[in-house]
Design an enzyme around this catalytic site. Structure first.
Site, PDB file in Angstrom:
ATOM      1  N   HIS A   1      42.429  90.040  57.600  1.00  0.00           N
ATOM      2  CA  HIS A   1      42.171  89.403  58.896  1.00  0.00           C
ATOM      3  C   HIS A   1      42.970  88.101  58.920  1.00  0.00           C
ATOM      4  O   HIS A   1      42.435  87.009  58.719  1.00  0.00           O
ATOM      5  CB  HIS A   1      40.671  89.143  59.080  1.00  0.00           C
ATOM      6  CG  HIS A   1      40.377  88.345  60.321  1.00  0.00           C
ATOM      7  ND1 HIS A   1      40.664  88.787  61.584  1.00  0.00           N
ATOM      8  CD2 HIS A   1      39.830  87.106  60.482  1.00  0.00           C
ATOM      9  CE1 HIS A   1      40.306  87.868  62.467  1.00  0.00           C
ATOM     10  NE2 HIS A   1      39.815  86.836  61.824  1.00  0.00           N
TER      11      HIS A   1
ATOM     12  N   ASP B   1      39.796  92.269  65.626  1.00  0.00           N
ATOM     13  CA  ASP B   1      41.209  92.645  65.761  1.00  0.00           C
ATOM     14  C   ASP B   1      41.308  94.045  66.380  1.00  0.00           C
ATOM     15  O   ASP B   1      42.165  94.296  67.229  1.00  0.00           O
ATOM     16  CB  ASP B   1      41.883  92.614  64.387  1.00  0.00           C
ATOM     17  CG  ASP B   1      41.640  91.291  63.678  1.00  0.00           C
ATOM     18  OD1 ASP B   1      42.130  90.271  64.173  1.00  0.00           O
ATOM     19  OD2 ASP B   1      40.917  91.271  62.667  1.00  0.00           O
TER      20      ASP B   1
END
Ligand SMILES: NC(=O)c1ccc[n+]([C@@H]2O[C@H](COP(=O)([O-])OP(=O)(O)OC[C@H]3O[C@@H](n4cnc5c(N)ncnc54)[C@H](O)[C@@H]3O)[C@@H](O)[C@H]2O)c1
Ligand SMILES: O=C(O)C[C@H](O)C(=O)O
Length: 332
Positions: free
Chosen positions: A187, A159
């Site tokens: 996440h 990410d």
């Protein structure tokens, strides 16, 4: 040359492993002077495929790779390992959220926690990649009580890399010019990608990312949503979840953990929350961390405005819910 270290990759016959094994074995993680013995764990059904992976690793003729141990036995896989890449787990398909994998995957991390506890070195550093990564890491650490809790981390580096790349493209600079992006929380699609403390080098001068971007609305909407939904976008396009970029991110995460972060720089890792920034304690929450001598520390004192606080609360709540669900599954 130093003595070889033992490194395990689980899910070794899968798609992330197919990229990660080469990166690890050629020295991207532990450096060009660290020989390795790679332990490859997968399930019995995949042993034939794993044989092919072992052949290919041999055929790469990599000088740092001392030997390879393919196995379906966790006792063999986790024996004396210094680092563990826990990748093996079911990936999501189109239309699923990552937490939909919880019931299917969480038991794997209970079993592997127990095996780490019994067979791994007590200073083993564990990265959980298999989804839902944060909650799997929490479960894994709970079942490995003899290993310090700070040795269990979850991957949000993909990410971070995605966010860094979005900012670089928006400003029109190389990706290496962007640093100190933060991924807060899970996440999952509730994560909060935050560029408010990030830096960008523009025309040779380092400036705060918001002044380089000059578009606060973009930073609060398009940027956040693109990073939150990037995994799903890759699945929609590839019909399979991200693999090459996931492997690269896992290598970045473990390299920085072993080798440290540069002064003034931080990276994002899912680590056991101590309640910093008002987050819930005892979930694996992604924070900005700096690392030296193999130890991470949550970076303190960063500015967190009301917009950010709201988002931290949302992703923290999701992690608490996942924790309850996960322990209900493993205790059933
Ligand atoms: N955290 C992240 O940023 C991130 C990024 C990408 C993918 N992922 C996750 O990583 C996981 C793996 O993805 P993939 O694309 O490599 O999947 P894949 O299906 O290609 O490979 C998974 C492998 O794990 C193996 N496996 C299943 N149970 C196992 C067990 N108990 N022990 C050892 N091996 C086992 C399978 O046999 C398979 O070979 C998925 O859960 C995916 O969602 C996480
Ligand atoms: O999104 C997924 O399910 C795979 C992975 O976690 C990703 O972020 O690409």
């Amino acid at each position: 040359m130093s003595e070889p270290i033992r490194v395990v990759v689980t899910g070794a016959a899968g798609q992330i492993a197919y990229s990660i094994l080469y990166m690890i074995a050629k020295g991207d993680v532990f450096g060009p002077n660290q020989p390795l013995i790679l332990h490859l764990l997968d399930i019995p059904l995949m042993m034939g495929v794993l044989e092919g992976v072992v052949m290919e690793l041999a055929d790469c003729a990599l000088p740092l790779l001392v030997s390879v141990v393919p196995t379906d036995d966790p006792a063999v896989a986790f024996k004396d390992v210094s680092a563990a890449f826990l990748v093996g787990a079911m990936p999501r398909k189109q239309g699923m959220e990552r937490k939909d994998l919880l019931a299917a995957n969480v038991t794997i991390f209970k079993v592997q926690g127990e095996a780490l506890d019994k067979y791994a070195r007590k200073d083993v550093k564990v990265l959980v990649v298999g989804n839902p990564a944060n909650t799997n890491a929490l479960v894994c650490s709970q079942y490995a009580p003899s290993i310090p809790k700070e040795n269990f981390t979850a991957m949000t580096r993909l990410d971070q890399n995605r966010a860094q790349s979005q900012i670089a493209a928006k400003v029109g600079v190389p990706v290496a010019n962007v640093s100190n992006i933060i991924i807060w929380g899970n996440h999952s699609s509730t994560q909060f990608p935050d560029a408010s403390n990030a830096k960008v080098v523009v025309n040779g001068k380092e400036v705060p990312a918001p002044s380089a971007v000059q578009d606060d609305a973009w930073l609060r909407t398009y940027f956040v949503e693109t990073v939150q939904k990037r995994g799903a976008a890759v699945i929609a396009a590839r019909k399979m979840s991200s693999a090459m970029s996931a492997a690269k991110a896992a290598c970045d995460h473990v390299r920085d953990w072993f080798q440290g972060t540069a002064p003034g720089r931080f990276v994002s890792m899912g680590v056991l929350s101590d309640g910093s920034y008002g987050t819930p304690k005892d979930v694996i929450f992604s924070f900005p961390v700096s690392i030296s001598n193999g130890k991470w520390q949550i970076v303190q004192g960063l500015s967190v405005d009301d917009f950010a606080k709201e988002r931290l609360a949302i992703t923290g709540k999701e992690l608490e819910e996942e924790r309850s669900e996960a322990f209900a599954v493993v205790n059933a």
